[in-house]
Design an enzyme around this catalytic site. Sequence first.
Site, short mmCIF file in Angstrom:
data_model
loop_
_atom_site.label_atom_id
_atom_site.label_comp_id
_atom_site.label_asym_id
_atom_site.label_seq_id
_atom_site.Cartn_x
_atom_site.Cartn_y
_atom_site.Cartn_z
N CYS A 8 -7.33 -26.27 25.71
CA CYS A 8 -6.02 -26.02 26.32
C CYS A 8 -4.97 -25.68 25.27
O CYS A 8 -5.07 -26.08 24.10
CB CYS A 8 -5.57 -27.25 27.11
N ASP A 127 -5.42 -38.38 31.78
CA ASP A 127 -4.80 -38.27 30.46
C ASP A 127 -4.06 -39.56 30.16
O ASP A 127 -3.89 -40.42 31.03
CB ASP A 127 -3.82 -37.08 30.46
#
Length: 209
Positions: A8, A127
Amino acid sequence: MRTRIKICGLTTPETLDAAVEAGADAVGFVFYPPSPRAVTLGQAVALARRLPPFVTPVGLFVNAAEASVEAALQAIPSLLLQFHGDEPPEHCEAWRRPYLRALAMTPETRLLDWSTRYRSAQALLVDAPVASGYGGGGKVFDWSLLAANASFRLVLSGGLNAANVGDGIRQVRPWAVDVSSGVESSRGIKCPELIQGFCAAVRLADANP
């Protein structure tokens, strides 16, 4: 089981090519201006055009205006959506496109409730919490908060790098792993060698469960 890999926060052709060559399954474009990894739609389009078949572009949004999401989908038809803000299920589903729903894991997080509320998500991206509110902070959270082999797809994120991703895969058994700062030479700057090392570590973990 083959763990999928998402790199990412890519911003340059060189690092996107490195991710593809290393075997990434998906690459993430950050459409969140406060992020040091943010790209414009024009930059994302140019990068997406470099992708070969079967490597998925992912657009990360944080409480974005509907027009911004629509523009990205029009410009990059194969875009997978990732919502990282306060978006309710109806917003995530409004586009009638596959999406990932990100959430911050704390001892108070009821993961089963999230999986029920966002049952239409392709996967939940878990996360670490960030003090500033949104996005990843490059920190590892307590993986024991996650049950291995959950009945829904999990994307493990948060402070992953080549040194610890193998342990994360063996403990959590995620459907995919997501990395950003763990393959950077400095804040927001991806390193091709670190990308290669991360992907190799994932494949090694898959081969030695």
